[in-house]
Write a protein that holds these residues in place. Structure first.
Motif, PDB file in Angstrom:
ATOM      1  N   THR A 280      30.400  57.410  19.946  1.00 44.10           N
ATOM      2  CA  THR A 280      31.654  56.935  20.546  1.00 44.10           C
ATOM      3  C   THR A 280      31.722  55.413  20.468  1.00 44.10           C
ATOM      4  O   THR A 280      30.736  54.727  20.704  1.00 44.10           O
ATOM      5  N   LYS A 281      32.901  54.932  20.126  1.00 38.51           N
ATOM      6  CA  LYS A 281      33.123  53.482  20.048  1.00 38.51           C
ATOM      7  C   LYS A 281      33.147  52.908  21.475  1.00 38.51           C
ATOM      8  O   LYS A 281      33.576  53.588  22.407  1.00 38.51           O
ATOM      9  N   LEU A 282      32.686  51.677  21.620  1.00 36.98           N
ATOM     10  CA  LEU A 282      32.684  51.057  22.956  1.00 36.98           C
ATOM     11  C   LEU A 282      34.121  50.719  23.365  1.00 36.98           C
ATOM     12  O   LEU A 282      34.716  49.782  22.828  1.00 36.98           O
ATOM     13  N   SER A 283      34.670  51.495  24.276  1.00 34.18           N
ATOM     14  CA  SER A 283      36.040  51.215  24.734  1.00 34.18           C
ATOM     15  C   SER A 283      36.294  51.876  26.081  1.00 34.18           C
ATOM     16  O   SER A 283      35.572  52.800  26.487  1.00 34.18           O
ATOM     17  N   ILE A 284      37.304  51.377  26.772  1.00 36.91           N
ATOM     18  CA  ILE A 284      37.689  51.947  28.067  1.00 36.91           C
ATOM     19  C   ILE A 284      38.449  53.248  27.832  1.00 36.91           C
ATOM     20  O   ILE A 284      39.340  53.310  26.986  1.00 36.91           O
ATOM     21  N   ASN A 285      38.074  54.278  28.601  1.00 34.72           N
ATOM     22  CA  ASN A 285      38.805  55.543  28.577  1.00 34.72           C
ATOM     23  C   ASN A 285      39.888  55.462  29.654  1.00 34.72           C
ATOM     24  O   ASN A 285      39.611  55.569  30.851  1.00 34.72           O
TER      25      ASN A 285
ATOM     26  N   PHE B 208      29.696  51.956  28.249  1.00 33.47           N
ATOM     27  CA  PHE B 208      28.415  51.631  27.597  1.00 33.47           C
ATOM     28  C   PHE B 208      27.573  52.895  27.417  1.00 33.47           C
ATOM     29  O   PHE B 208      26.919  53.078  26.390  1.00 33.47           O
ATOM     30  N   ASN B 209      27.592  53.773  28.418  1.00 32.77           N
ATOM     31  CA  ASN B 209      26.817  55.019  28.319  1.00 32.77           C
ATOM     32  C   ASN B 209      27.342  55.911  27.189  1.00 32.77           C
ATOM     33  O   ASN B 209      26.568  56.440  26.398  1.00 32.77           O
ATOM     34  N   ASP B 210      28.678  56.058  27.120  1.00 30.39           N
ATOM     35  CA  ASP B 210      29.289  56.889  26.067  1.00 30.39           C
ATOM     36  C   ASP B 210      28.897  56.399  24.682  1.00 30.39           C
ATOM     37  O   ASP B 210      28.620  57.188  23.781  1.00 30.39           O
ATOM     38  N   ALA B 211      28.921  55.049  24.536  1.00 29.04           N
ATOM     39  CA  ALA B 211      28.630  54.462  23.220  1.00 29.04           C
ATOM     40  C   ALA B 211      27.128  54.321  22.991  1.00 29.04           C
ATOM     41  O   ALA B 211      26.695  53.847  21.940  1.00 29.04           O
ATOM     42  N   ARG B 212      26.341  54.743  23.983  1.00 25.48           N
ATOM     43  CA  ARG B 212      24.867  54.657  23.942  1.00 25.48           C
ATOM     44  C   ARG B 212      24.413  53.239  23.579  1.00 25.48           C
ATOM     45  O   ARG B 212      23.570  53.044  22.699  1.00 25.48           O
ATOM     46  N   ILE B 213      25.027  52.256  24.233  1.00 26.67           N
ATOM     47  CA  ILE B 213      24.673  50.862  23.969  1.00 26.67           C
ATOM     48  C   ILE B 213      23.833  50.321  25.128  1.00 26.67           C
ATOM     49  O   ILE B 213      24.237  50.404  26.290  1.00 26.67           O
ATOM     50  N   GLU B 214      22.704  49.795  24.779  1.00 27.40           N
ATOM     51  CA  GLU B 214      21.841  49.155  25.764  1.00 27.40           C
ATOM     52  C   GLU B 214      22.180  47.664  25.754  1.00 27.40           C
ATOM     53  O   GLU B 214      22.425  47.099  24.681  1.00 27.40           O
ATOM     54  N   THR B 215      22.214  47.040  26.902  1.00 27.34           N
ATOM     55  CA  THR B 215      22.490  45.603  26.946  1.00 27.34           C
ATOM     56  C   THR B 215      21.201  44.837  27.224  1.00 27.34           C
ATOM     57  O   THR B 215      20.231  45.413  27.729  1.00 27.34           O
ATOM     58  N   ASP B 216      21.204  43.546  26.905  1.00 34.41           N
ATOM     59  CA  ASP B 216      20.029  42.719  27.211  1.00 34.41           C
ATOM     60  C   ASP B 216      19.892  42.566  28.726  1.00 34.41           C
ATOM     61  O   ASP B 216      18.854  42.843  29.294  1.00 34.41           O
ATOM     62  N   ARG B 217      21.004  42.100  29.345  1.00 39.34           N
ATOM     63  CA  ARG B 217      20.947  41.889  30.796  1.00 39.34           C
ATOM     64  C   ARG B 217      21.479  43.123  31.506  1.00 39.34           C
ATOM     65  O   ARG B 217      22.328  43.844  30.989  1.00 39.34           O
ATOM     66  N   SER B 218      20.991  43.353  32.717  1.00 38.64           N
ATOM     67  CA  SER B 218      21.477  44.483  33.511  1.00 38.64           C
ATOM     68  C   SER B 218      22.899  44.199  33.971  1.00 38.64           C
ATOM     69  O   SER B 218      23.298  43.046  34.147  1.00 38.64           O
ATOM     70  N   ILE B 219      23.668  45.272  34.163  1.00 38.81           N
ATOM     71  CA  ILE B 219      25.037  45.160  34.668  1.00 38.81           C
ATOM     72  C   ILE B 219      25.042  45.737  36.080  1.00 38.81           C
ATOM     73  O   ILE B 219      24.443  46.786  36.329  1.00 38.81           O
ATOM     74  N   CYS B 220      25.702  45.043  36.999  1.00 42.61           N
ATOM     75  CA  CYS B 220      25.676  45.475  38.398  1.00 42.61           C
ATOM     76  C   CYS B 220      27.110  45.577  38.928  1.00 42.61           C
ATOM     77  O   CYS B 220      27.828  44.581  38.980  1.00 42.61           O
ATOM     78  N   VAL B 221      27.524  46.793  39.300  1.00 43.06           N
ATOM     79  CA  VAL B 221      28.868  46.994  39.867  1.00 43.06           C
ATOM     80  C   VAL B 221      28.771  46.896  41.389  1.00 43.06           C
ATOM     81  O   VAL B 221      27.955  47.587  42.005  1.00 43.06           O
TER      82      VAL B 221
ATOM     83  N   VAL C  82      39.597  43.922  29.003  1.00 43.03           N
ATOM     84  CA  VAL C  82      39.194  42.509  28.984  1.00 43.03           C
ATOM     85  C   VAL C  82      37.864  42.345  29.731  1.00 43.03           C
ATOM     86  O   VAL C  82      36.955  41.632  29.286  1.00 43.03           O
ATOM     87  N   LEU C  83      37.737  43.062  30.842  1.00 44.55           N
ATOM     88  CA  LEU C  83      36.477  43.027  31.608  1.00 44.55           C
ATOM     89  C   LEU C  83      35.313  43.513  30.741  1.00 44.55           C
ATOM     90  O   LEU C  83      34.254  42.876  30.685  1.00 44.55           O
ATOM     91  N   LEU C  84      35.518  44.646  30.056  1.00 48.44           N
ATOM     92  CA  LEU C  84      34.470  45.207  29.192  1.00 48.44           C
ATOM     93  C   LEU C  84      34.073  44.214  28.103  1.00 48.44           C
ATOM     94  O   LEU C  84      32.884  44.026  27.812  1.00 48.44           O
ATOM     95  N   GLN C  85      35.075  43.566  27.520  1.00 48.28           N
ATOM     96  CA  GLN C  85      34.813  42.582  26.467  1.00 48.28           C
ATOM     97  C   GLN C  85      33.965  41.421  27.011  1.00 48.28           C
ATOM     98  O   GLN C  85      33.001  40.972  26.383  1.00 48.28           O
ATOM     99  N   MET C  86      34.316  40.955  28.201  1.00 48.19           N
ATOM    100  CA  MET C  86      33.560  39.844  28.813  1.00 48.19           C
ATOM    101  C   MET C  86      32.125  40.263  29.120  1.00 48.19           C
ATOM    102  O   MET C  86      31.173  39.519  28.870  1.00 48.19           O
ATOM    103  N   VAL C  87      31.978  41.480  29.669  1.00 51.18           N
ATOM    104  CA  VAL C  87      30.642  41.971  30.021  1.00 51.18           C
ATOM    105  C   VAL C  87      29.801  42.112  28.759  1.00 51.18           C
ATOM    106  O   VAL C  87      28.607  41.775  28.736  1.00 51.18           O
TER     107      VAL C  87
END
Ligand SMILES: [Zn+2]
Length: 410
Positions: A2-7, A109-122, A399-404
């Motif tokens: 899956t491509k990295l995008s907002i559903n 990020f989970n759908d696209a199975r992308i791991e990030t360098d830094r942790s993301i915190c909601v 836009v938020l996803l792009q920034m993150v």
């Protein structure tokens, strides 16, 4: 993959799924900080984040931090979020959009199975609205070190229940010390709560900061006298003096333009009586001002209005500044990143200031912070009819996803 995008549908569903907790029956929500509905939405948020593999931490003030671990777990987190509490007749978007968009970023990020360098915190900050416990933006204020924890835990609602007791009752008094979650930056997506984006047909507000807040308490003293026996020319009417002052204040703020708004929201006539000329009137002024320079301009103009009224009406006027919160300025690099991310995603944007206060304002005093606004219908919020278009929620979250993605590194 899956491509990295907002559903968009999933984001819209979570906004409306969360609206069942405290549903007012009139399209709005009544979910006051730490009440039973706030507990229910918190339980829902925690379960949703855990289902996405996040670890959820609760601090001593009940703020919730859902962490999606990055490769470099020891690096400070990329913080995103807002609040899930509402006003007594609140809407479905104020605060909720920012938290649900945070959850959707994790899911993307989970759908696209992308791991990030830094942790993301909601983050879901406790008591942003300040309608049950005072003041608003309570937990983010303590997180940023501008309020004391003990004083905040002791704050009482109208029925005498303290924040500490309310946290215990709903089982959200966490163990994590307030301020100890290592946020490296903070991004908050929010509805505008004002009319500009909609009026201009612009989709993304790139928020550069928030107006400062000044509160004043004032009093006008004249002479109480008989309403029948006192000729108009011999009166020292405190209320008539206040009317002059209110219109003068309105003229000043209009002349300053978009850099200031000012409101007289409380007026008390002492010993009021239908057949007595008011001799003693108290009032409040709430002024939201762009910068310190504009504050000086407004105060100087107000002072000359006051001098004129005193002279013409023979009344005494006192005015005391009881609260001054300087204007917040967000991090220029993050603000630029928000503008660039909107452009990359193909959305129109304009830079603006926030008229209202937000948790992000507190955070901006300790870490790089920025906000993204999307339009809300007729600029209305704190109202059950509050509404944001599905496509605008998608735009803000994208836009938020792009920034993150940029900040967390992939
Ligand atoms: Zn809000």
């Amino acid at each position: 993959m899956t491509k990295l995008s907002i559903n968009s549908d999933r984001l819209w569903n979570s906004i409306h799924e969360s609206a069942q907790f405290g549903d007012s029956g009139n399209g709005g929500i009544c979910r006051l900080a730490l009440d039973e509905h706030d507990k229910a939405v918190r339980d829902w948020f925690r379960a949703s984040c855990e289902q996405e593999g996040c670890d959820v931490f609760i601090d001593e003030l009940g703020s919730m931090f859902a962490v999606r671990k990055g490769r470099n777990a020891s690096e400070p987190y990329v913080g995103i979020g807002s609040h899930l509490d509402t006003q007594p007749t609140g809407g479905r978007f104020d605060g909720i959009l920012g938290v649900c968009a945070g959850l959707e970023v994790i899911r993307a990020f989970n759908d696209a199975r992308i791991e990030t360098d830094r942790s993301i915190c909601v983050v879901n900050w406790t008591n942003e609205e300040g309608s049950r416990f005072q003041p608003g933006m309570m937990a983010s204020g303590v997180f940023a070190g501008s309020r004391s924890l003990d004083e905040t835990l002791a704050s009482l609602d109208r029925s005498g229940v303290s924040v500490a007791e309310a946290l215990e009752r709903i089982n959200y008094r966490g163990r994590v010390a307030v301020g100890s979650i290592p946020l490296g930056c903070f991004l908050e997506l929010h509805i505008e709560q004002g009319p500009y984006l909609e009026a201009e047909g612009v989709v993304i507000g790139v928020v550069e900061g928030a107006y400062g807040l000044s509160w004043y308490n004032g009093r006008i003293t004249g002479t109480s006298a008989h309403a029948g026996a006192t000729p108009m020319t011999l009166r020292r009417d405190a209320f008539a003096g206040l009317c002059d002052l209110a219109l003068g204040l309105e003229r000043i703020a209009c002349r300053i333009g978009t850099s200031a708004v000012a409101t007289i929201g409380e007026v008390t006539i002492a010993s009021q009586s239908r057949n007595t000329i008011p001799g003693d009137v108290s009032f409040t002024i709430d002024a939201r001002i762009k910068d310190a320079e504009t504050t000086s301009i407004l105060e100087a103009a107000l002072s000359s209005v006051i001098t004129d009224i005193k002279h013409r009406r023979g009344v005494e006027i006192s005015l005391e500044n009881v609260l001054s919160k300087p204007a917040a300025r967000f991090d220029t690099e993050l603000v630029d990143l928000a503008a660039a991310s909107a452009e990359l995603k193909g959305y129109s944007s304009r830079r603006m200031l926030s008229g209202g206060g937000h948790d992000a304002c507190h955070l901006s005093s300790i870490i790089p912070t920025a906000m993204i606004f999307v339009p809300c219908r007729d600029g209305i919020s704190h109202n059950e009819v509050e509404f944001a278009e599905k496509d605008h929620c998608l735009a803000g979250a994208s836009v938020l996803l792009q920034m993150v993605t940029t900040l967390a590194g992939t």
